[in-house]
Motif scaffolding. Structure first.
Motif, PDB file in Angstrom:
ATOM      1  N   GLU A   1      54.012  88.813  33.231  1.00 14.91           N
ATOM      2  CA  GLU A   1      52.750  89.746  32.808  1.00 14.91           C
ATOM      3  C   GLU A   1      51.957  88.710  31.182  1.00 14.91           C
ATOM      4  O   GLU A   1      51.293  88.516  30.844  1.00 14.91           O
ATOM      5  CB  GLU A   1      52.771  90.889  31.750  1.00 14.91           C
ATOM      6  CG  GLU A   1      53.619  92.006  32.519  1.00 14.91           C
ATOM      7  CD  GLU A   1      53.496  93.179  31.545  1.00 14.91           C
ATOM      8  OE1 GLU A   1      52.913  94.126  31.897  1.00 14.91           O
ATOM      9  OE2 GLU A   1      54.909  93.176  31.105  1.00 14.91           O
ATOM     10  N   VAL A   2      52.951  87.603  30.903  1.00  7.80           N
ATOM     11  CA  VAL A   2      52.646  87.389  29.741  1.00  7.80           C
ATOM     12  C   VAL A   2      52.539  86.085  29.878  1.00  7.80           C
ATOM     13  O   VAL A   2      51.230  85.298  30.006  1.00  7.80           O
ATOM     14  CB  VAL A   2      54.245  86.070  28.892  1.00  7.80           C
ATOM     15  CG1 VAL A   2      54.454  85.182  28.490  1.00  7.80           C
ATOM     16  CG2 VAL A   2      55.469  87.337  28.503  1.00  7.80           C
ATOM     17  N   VAL A   3      51.983  85.734  31.536  1.00  7.56           N
ATOM     18  CA  VAL A   3      51.864  85.033  32.369  1.00  7.56           C
ATOM     19  C   VAL A   3      50.129  84.381  32.334  1.00  7.56           C
ATOM     20  O   VAL A   3      49.589  83.581  31.777  1.00  7.56           O
ATOM     21  CB  VAL A   3      52.223  83.681  33.585  1.00  7.56           C
ATOM     22  CG1 VAL A   3      51.435  82.641  34.106  1.00  7.56           C
ATOM     23  CG2 VAL A   3      53.808  83.059  33.314  1.00  7.56           C
ATOM     24  N   ARG A   4      49.913  85.894  32.482  1.00  8.37           N
ATOM     25  CA  ARG A   4      48.807  86.101  32.466  1.00  8.37           C
ATOM     26  C   ARG A   4      47.605  86.045  31.587  1.00  8.37           C
ATOM     27  O   ARG A   4      46.556  86.263  31.129  1.00  8.37           O
ATOM     28  CB  ARG A   4      48.805  87.513  33.344  1.00  8.37           C
ATOM     29  CG  ARG A   4      49.155  88.048  34.984  1.00  8.37           C
ATOM     30  CD  ARG A   4      48.432  88.894  35.620  1.00  8.37           C
ATOM     31  NE  ARG A   4      48.924  90.118  34.864  1.00  8.37           N
ATOM     32  CZ  ARG A   4      50.721  90.424  35.525  1.00  8.37           C
ATOM     33  NH1 ARG A   4      50.307  89.810  36.704  1.00  8.37           N
ATOM     34  NH2 ARG A   4      50.102  91.805  35.075  1.00  8.37           N
ATOM     35  N   GLN A   5      48.736  86.527  30.327  1.00 11.03           N
ATOM     36  CA  GLN A   5      47.986  86.505  29.055  1.00 11.03           C
ATOM     37  C   GLN A   5      46.738  85.350  28.614  1.00 11.03           C
ATOM     38  O   GLN A   5      45.794  85.378  27.610  1.00 11.03           O
ATOM     39  CB  GLN A   5      49.055  86.790  27.829  1.00 11.03           C
ATOM     40  CG  GLN A   5      49.321  87.933  27.554  1.00 11.03           C
ATOM     41  CD  GLN A   5      48.260  88.928  27.853  1.00 11.03           C
ATOM     42  OE1 GLN A   5      48.029  89.364  26.693  1.00 11.03           O
ATOM     43  NE2 GLN A   5      49.645  89.938  29.169  1.00 11.03           N
ATOM     44  N   ASP A   6      47.208  84.298  28.763  1.00 15.89           N
ATOM     45  CA  ASP A   6      46.390  83.017  28.401  1.00 15.89           C
ATOM     46  C   ASP A   6      46.381  82.059  29.666  1.00 15.89           C
ATOM     47  O   ASP A   6      47.296  81.831  30.755  1.00 15.89           O
ATOM     48  CB  ASP A   6      47.763  81.952  27.912  1.00 15.89           C
ATOM     49  CG  ASP A   6      46.579  81.298  27.133  1.00 15.89           C
ATOM     50  OD1 ASP A   6      45.764  80.560  27.570  1.00 15.89           O
ATOM     51  OD2 ASP A   6      46.740  80.644  25.860  1.00 15.89           O
ATOM     52  N   PRO A   7      44.988  81.815  30.235  1.00 16.39           N
ATOM     53  CA  PRO A   7      44.798  80.792  31.505  1.00 16.39           C
ATOM     54  C   PRO A   7      45.868  79.420  30.874  1.00 16.39           C
ATOM     55  O   PRO A   7      45.851  78.434  32.117  1.00 16.39           O
ATOM     56  CB  PRO A   7      43.672  80.111  31.129  1.00 16.39           C
ATOM     57  CG  PRO A   7      43.085  80.467  29.865  1.00 16.39           C
ATOM     58  CD  PRO A   7      43.514  81.600  29.060  1.00 16.39           C
TER      59      PRO A   7
END
Length: 242
Positions: free
Chosen positions: A83-89
């Protein structure tokens, strides 16, 4: 997990602005700053209770409360690595490898929020509790930073690699100066426990090991200070790239 208690004027104000505060408690001798918090709580629809100093002291657990504290209605949301990785490219993540001093954890959370880091990863065991000490040292950032609790730091590093994140360990014996590392790609910065640094297995699983130059008489910096230096280098690189 019991509700988190946030103490002190600035941390409580930030928590109210972020939302999720269940109740505010204030002492019998409120000053202008505390009265401002009372008004903000009223605007937010948060109950305010007047209590004696002994109750504030007990709940603050030794932290300086400045006559005000707040309890969160729920523990802050815990995020998954995915989830955290998907928050920001271009995620920038901090991993705490056994940092057990709550003041250091709070200071790292404060810097992570300041630079816009995507999240902070901490091991469920051998990690400082996110209680009054960490909340106060974070100056309210605890209410904003995405936090991931993991069982095993090495496994978390491997998961981040699979998600396309480069992993940089910070260690006094690092082969590269920290400012020679390219922090523009998706990056996780791993910092170790006070006095011990990175554990061997954690260090071996990092893609790079970076070091801070030490030209004085001491051999290392406080972990929260060192983390802040590297995070701002990452911010500098990313800002220059825009």
């Amino acid at each position: 997990m019991p509700p988190i208690v946030i103490v002190g004027v600035h941390p409580v104000r930030e928590a109210l602005r972020a939302g999720g505060v269940r109740e505010v408690r204030v002492g019998p001798r409120a000053d202008a700053r505390v009265n401002e918090i009372v008004r903000l709580a009223e605007v937010k629809g948060v109950p305010v209770r007047r209590v004696d100093v002994a109750e504030l002291d007990r709940l603050a657990d030794g932290e300086r409360h400045q006559g005000v504290l707040a309890t969160l209605g729920d523990a802050p949301r815990r995020w998954s690595l995915e989830e955290v990785v998907r928050q920001d490219p271009q995620p920038l993540i901090v991993i705490l490898d056994g940092v057990e001093d709550p003041h250091n954890v709070g200071a790292i959370l404060r810097t992570a929020d300041a630079v816009g880091a995507t999240g902070v990863v901490r091991q469920e065991r051998h990690a400082a509790a996110l209680g009054p000490a960490a909340a106060r040292a974070s100056a309210g950032a605890l209410a904003h930073v995405r936090i991931v609790d993991v069982v095993n730091v090495v496994r978390a590093i491997e998961t981040l690699k699979e998600l396309g994140v480069w992993v940089v360990g910070l260690d006094a014996e690092g082969a590269q100066p920290y400012d020679r590392i390219d922090f523009r790609p998706p990056t996780a910065l791993v910092v170790g426990a006070e006095g011990e640094g990175l554990r061997r297995l954690v260090r071996e699983h990092c893609d790079f090991i970076a070091a801070l130059p030490m030209r004085g008489h001491v051999s290392s910096l406080n972990v929260s200070v060192a983390t802040g230096i590297v995070l701002y280098e990452a911010l500098r690189q990313r800002s220059a790239d825009r």
